[in-house]
Design a protein around this motif. Structure first.
Motif, PDB file in Angstrom:
ATOM      1  N   GLU A  41       5.671   1.312 -12.561  1.00 43.80           N
ATOM      2  CA  GLU A  41       6.855   1.947 -11.972  1.00 43.80           C
ATOM      3  C   GLU A  41       7.219   1.310 -10.635  1.00 43.80           C
ATOM      4  O   GLU A  41       8.385   0.983 -10.379  1.00 43.80           O
ATOM      5  CB  GLU A  41       6.594   3.443 -11.780  1.00 43.80           C
ATOM      6  N   ALA A  42       6.217   1.114  -9.778  1.00 42.00           N
ATOM      7  CA  ALA A  42       6.478   0.515  -8.471  1.00 42.00           C
ATOM      8  C   ALA A  42       6.953  -0.927  -8.613  1.00 42.00           C
ATOM      9  O   ALA A  42       7.834  -1.379  -7.874  1.00 42.00           O
ATOM     10  CB  ALA A  42       5.222   0.571  -7.610  1.00 42.00           C
ATOM     11  N   SER A  43       6.389  -1.647  -9.562  1.00 41.79           N
ATOM     12  CA  SER A  43       6.792  -3.039  -9.779  1.00 41.79           C
ATOM     13  C   SER A  43       8.249  -3.121 -10.209  1.00 41.79           C
ATOM     14  O   SER A  43       8.984  -4.024  -9.790  1.00 41.79           O
ATOM     15  CB  SER A  43       5.895  -3.695 -10.836  1.00 41.79           C
ATOM     16  N   GLN A  44       8.672  -2.182 -11.052  1.00 40.28           N
ATOM     17  CA  GLN A  44      10.073  -2.151 -11.478  1.00 40.28           C
ATOM     18  C   GLN A  44      10.994  -1.859 -10.296  1.00 40.28           C
ATOM     19  O   GLN A  44      12.064  -2.458 -10.159  1.00 40.28           O
ATOM     20  CB  GLN A  44      10.266  -1.091 -12.570  1.00 40.28           C
ATOM     21  N   LYS A  45      10.580  -0.951  -9.429  1.00 37.13           N
ATOM     22  CA  LYS A  45      11.394  -0.612  -8.256  1.00 37.13           C
ATOM     23  C   LYS A  45      11.547  -1.808  -7.329  1.00 37.13           C
ATOM     24  O   LYS A  45      12.629  -2.105  -6.834  1.00 37.13           O
ATOM     25  CB  LYS A  45      10.760   0.554  -7.493  1.00 37.13           C
ATOM     26  N   VAL A  46      10.437  -2.473  -7.083  1.00 36.90           N
ATOM     27  CA  VAL A  46      10.457  -3.614  -6.174  1.00 36.90           C
ATOM     28  C   VAL A  46      11.255  -4.760  -6.774  1.00 36.90           C
ATOM     29  O   VAL A  46      12.036  -5.419  -6.098  1.00 36.90           O
ATOM     30  CB  VAL A  46       9.016  -4.071  -5.848  1.00 36.90           C
ATOM     31  N   VAL A  55       0.841  -1.199   0.000  1.00 35.69           N
ATOM     32  CA  VAL A  55       0.000   0.000   0.000  1.00 35.69           C
ATOM     33  C   VAL A  55       0.879   1.254   0.000  1.00 35.69           C
ATOM     34  O   VAL A  55       0.479   2.311  -0.483  1.00 35.69           O
ATOM     35  CB  VAL A  55      -0.953   0.010   1.213  1.00 35.69           C
ATOM     36  N   ALA A  56       2.093   1.117   0.526  1.00 36.03           N
ATOM     37  CA  ALA A  56       3.019   2.250   0.605  1.00 36.03           C
ATOM     38  C   ALA A  56       3.871   2.406  -0.651  1.00 36.03           C
ATOM     39  O   ALA A  56       4.755   3.255  -0.693  1.00 36.03           O
ATOM     40  CB  ALA A  56       3.930   2.097   1.821  1.00 36.03           C
ATOM     41  N   MET A  57       3.595   1.617  -1.679  1.00 38.75           N
ATOM     42  CA  MET A  57       4.366   1.702  -2.920  1.00 38.75           C
ATOM     43  C   MET A  57       3.673   2.603  -3.941  1.00 38.75           C
ATOM     44  O   MET A  57       3.638   2.320  -5.135  1.00 38.75           O
ATOM     45  CB  MET A  57       4.564   0.298  -3.510  1.00 38.75           C
ATOM     46  N   PRO A  86      -0.533  -7.717  -6.059  1.00 40.33           N
ATOM     47  CA  PRO A  86       0.334  -8.385  -7.037  1.00 40.33           C
ATOM     48  C   PRO A  86       1.199  -7.355  -7.766  1.00 40.33           C
ATOM     49  O   PRO A  86       0.845  -6.176  -7.848  1.00 40.33           O
ATOM     50  CB  PRO A  86      -0.659  -9.034  -8.019  1.00 40.33           C
ATOM     51  N   LEU A  87       2.325  -7.809  -8.296  1.00 40.72           N
ATOM     52  CA  LEU A  87       3.100  -6.953  -9.183  1.00 40.72           C
ATOM     53  C   LEU A  87       2.276  -6.679 -10.443  1.00 40.72           C
ATOM     54  O   LEU A  87       1.314  -7.386 -10.742  1.00 40.72           O
ATOM     55  CB  LEU A  87       4.423  -7.629  -9.554  1.00 40.72           C
ATOM     56  N   TYR A  88       2.691  -5.658 -11.165  1.00 43.92           N
ATOM     57  CA  TYR A  88       1.905  -5.231 -12.333  1.00 43.92           C
ATOM     58  C   TYR A  88       1.780  -6.340 -13.378  1.00 43.92           C
ATOM     59  O   TYR A  88       2.734  -7.034 -13.706  1.00 43.92           O
ATOM     60  CB  TYR A  88       2.553  -4.007 -12.993  1.00 43.92           C
ATOM     61  N   ARG A  89       0.581  -6.502 -13.866  1.00 45.29           N
ATOM     62  CA  ARG A  89       0.305  -7.282 -15.071  1.00 45.29           C
ATOM     63  C   ARG A  89      -0.967  -6.715 -15.684  1.00 45.29           C
ATOM     64  O   ARG A  89      -1.806  -6.142 -14.982  1.00 45.29           O
ATOM     65  CB  ARG A  89       0.158  -8.776 -14.772  1.00 45.29           C
TER      66      ARG A  89
END
Length: 235
Positions: free
Chosen positions: A230-235, A140-142, A196-199
């Motif tokens: 963007e957040a998924s790439q960072k994580v 939630v903080a991403m 979930p990560l982006y899809r």
């Protein structure tokens, strides 16, 4: 390797999510009674049958944590602890979801802190069990908007990433930036979070729990159904 040694080196884990214990506002007492009896019996049976070393619950433990009063929160916690009681030989690790602390626009330090205090959870926390690294993230903080909670979580992730990268290096590899870094087991980290990560959709998902055919191609909304690209790439 003997069977005893193999058993000792294998980490047995159960992964759960979205238990959504009903709250005082939307939860009817009879519905609570039925659901919670079923969940408690299922969980306790799974513990007895599988004897896991660790149980992960990936968020949305509660249904109304995002708006529950202190009294309602205390009641939800009491019922959770009764349902998910476990022996000292099993570790329970719980991660925050949007129904526990609110969506990003509802999330406050108060809600985050009471969840973290209860479950000893902090975002970008690393736990290592039997040589396996697990990274726990408050997804939630991403949001990426620089809010106080988001900024702290992202900074911790950067520091943790550095530690993990240093641990992946070969012993004879010289890197001054890693000289004072605590070395972790050189295993690929397993990311655990609620969103979930982006899809784009569930189009490529298969298995018993996959979405029905008529829903598989429905596009996901970033920052709601899944993390942003963007957040998924960072994580």
């Amino acid at each position: 390797m003997s069977g005893k040694e193999t058993s000792a080196s294998v980490l047995k884990a159960i992964v759960l999510a979205d238990t959504h214990l009903l709250g005082e506002i939307k939860g009817h007492w009879l519905d609570k009674l039925r659901r919670e009896w079923q969940m408690e019996r299922s969980f306790q049976t799974a513990l007895w049958l599988l004897q896991p070393d660790i149980v992960f619950i990936l968020g949305d433990v509660f249904d109304e944590g995002k708006w529950s009063s202190p009294q309602a929160w205390a009641d939800d916690v009491r019922r959770f602890q009764k349902m998910f009681k476990h022996s000292v030989f099993t570790e329970l690790v719980v991660i925050a979801g949007n129904h526990d602390i609110g969506f990003h626009y509802e999330m406050t330090p108060y809600k985050v802190n009471r969840f973290e205090k209860l479950f000893n959870f902090t975002s970008a926390k690393l736990i290592t069990r039997k040589g396996i690294n697990f990274v726990l993230v408050n997804s939630v903080a991403m949001e990426g908007d620089g809010c106080a909670v988001c900024h702290t979580s992202e900074a911790k992730l950067v520091a943790l990433s550095h530690k993990l990268n240093c641990s992946q290096q070969k012993p004879n590899h010289s890197n001054k930036r890693c000289s004072d870094v605590e070395k972790l087991p050189a295993s690929e980290p397993i990311l655990l979070q609620h969103y979930p990560l982006y899809r784009k959709s569930d189009a490529e998902c298969t298995g018993e729990d996959s979405a029905p055919p008529e829903e598989k191609n429905i596009p996901f909304k970033e920052k709601y159904d899944v993390l942003s690209q963007e957040a998924s790439q960072k994580v």
